[in-house]
Design an enzyme around this catalytic site. Structure first.
Site, PDB file in Angstrom:
ATOM      1  N   GLU A 137     -18.514   2.108   7.188  1.00  0.00           N
ATOM      2  CA  GLU A 137     -19.412   2.641   6.172  1.00  0.00           C
ATOM      3  C   GLU A 137     -19.260   1.949   4.823  1.00  0.00           C
ATOM      4  O   GLU A 137     -20.108   2.096   3.948  1.00  0.00           O
ATOM      5  CB  GLU A 137     -19.189   4.152   6.030  1.00  0.00           C
ATOM      6  N   MET A 150     -18.952  15.435   7.887  1.00  0.00           N
ATOM      7  CA  MET A 150     -17.614  15.983   7.680  1.00  0.00           C
ATOM      8  C   MET A 150     -17.005  15.737   6.302  1.00  0.00           C
ATOM      9  O   MET A 150     -15.829  16.045   6.101  1.00  0.00           O
ATOM     10  CB  MET A 150     -16.668  15.432   8.764  1.00  0.00           C
ATOM     11  N   GLU A 151     -17.781  15.204   5.346  1.00  0.00           N
ATOM     12  CA  GLU A 151     -17.194  14.897   4.036  1.00  0.00           C
ATOM     13  C   GLU A 151     -18.050  15.288   2.835  1.00  0.00           C
ATOM     14  O   GLU A 151     -17.511  15.573   1.753  1.00  0.00           O
ATOM     15  CB  GLU A 151     -16.890  13.389   3.926  1.00  0.00           C
ATOM     16  N   ASP A 179     -27.114  10.262  15.246  1.00  0.00           N
ATOM     17  CA  ASP A 179     -27.258  11.036  16.470  1.00  0.00           C
ATOM     18  C   ASP A 179     -28.012  12.317  16.139  1.00  0.00           C
ATOM     19  O   ASP A 179     -28.296  12.601  14.978  1.00  0.00           O
ATOM     20  CB  ASP A 179     -25.890  11.358  17.089  1.00  0.00           C
ATOM     21  N   GLY A 213     -25.262  13.491  11.762  1.00  0.00           N
ATOM     22  CA  GLY A 213     -26.089  13.980  12.849  1.00  0.00           C
ATOM     23  C   GLY A 213     -27.274  14.753  12.303  1.00  0.00           C
ATOM     24  O   GLY A 213     -27.157  15.506  11.332  1.00  0.00           O
TER      25      GLY A 213
END
Length: 232
Positions: free
Chosen positions: A13, A176-177, A200, A79
């Site tokens: 990333e 998640m962040e 996804d 996602g």
């Protein structure tokens, strides 16, 4: 003077952004390498924070305390929770919240951090506008939307959990962040925006789709960020 902190959770990333920057020095704090230099003519600090909310929050605080950044951009993949967001599309945050905080027994909303007085951390409008404009210029074949990022310490890969995040939080993407970075930026009075390329669909196909599309998705996000710096 602007100094922009750019955070990605994984090497893929941030590696493309780091390869484009004029690197001046690397400072290591909390086992994270903070790459200081210039990108697109702007002073930047680029860092891989690692996966998860604790890593992300620590990273945001170090950017505030040690590097005194004026803006924070969180770039990466996510996602999709929105049927209109397909793999490869770009989501720019209007706000972010924690989907794995539950203190509802004491009267708080799902996802609300106690004593904050609200649950959504709002992104900076000027940074939102710059991100959207940049995406349309450098990724014209991709759809870009402004929406809600929901974050928790879990990889979402079931239809049931996905539906709960849509119903309870009206999320557009899950990762998640972002909310922890938004939380840290808010507490330090630093404008922020989260940029997510969809890797996804956050459902039963996610385990197969994510490894296939993550690198291309991260590339789109990085290209956007590099151009966005010129507009801030």
């Amino acid at each position: 003077m602007k100094k922009v902190g750019i955070i990605g959770a994984m090497d893929l990333e941030v590696e493309q952004l780091k390869s484009r920057m004029e690197l001046e020095r690397i400072v290591t704090k909390a086992s994270m390498d903070f790459c200081v230099g210039r990108l697109s003519g702007v002073d930047v600090v680029i860092v891989r924070c690692g996966i998860g909310k604790v890593n992300a929050a620590l990273c945001a605080q170090i950017l505030a305390d040690v590097f005194e950044v004026s803006h924070i951009i969180n770039t990466g993949v996510a996602g999709s929770l929105n049927a209109d967001l397909d793999i490869g599309d770009i989501l720019v945050s209007k706000d972010a919240l924690h989907h794995d905080i539950d203190v509802t027994i004491f009267g708080y909303q799902p996802g609300e951090v106690p004593q904050m007085g609200f649950r959504e951390f709002k992104a900076d409008q000027a940074m939102i506008d710059a991100a959207v404009t940049s995406c349309r210029e450098v990724n014209p074949d991709l759809q870009v939307r402004v929406g809600r990022v929901v974050s928790g310490d879990q990889f979402i890969s079931s239809k049931e959990v996905k539906q709960r995040l849509i119903t309870e939080f009206q999320g557009d993407c899950a990762e998640m962040e972002g909310a922890s970075i938004a939380h840290g930026a808010y507490l330090n009075g630093i404008p922020f925006v989260i940029i997510r390329a969809i890797s996804d669909k956050a459902d039963d196909s996610a385990e197969m789709d994510y490894p296939t599309f993550e690198r291309e998705a991260a590339k789109h996000s990085a290209t956007l960020v590099a151009h966005m710096l010129t507009l801030l």
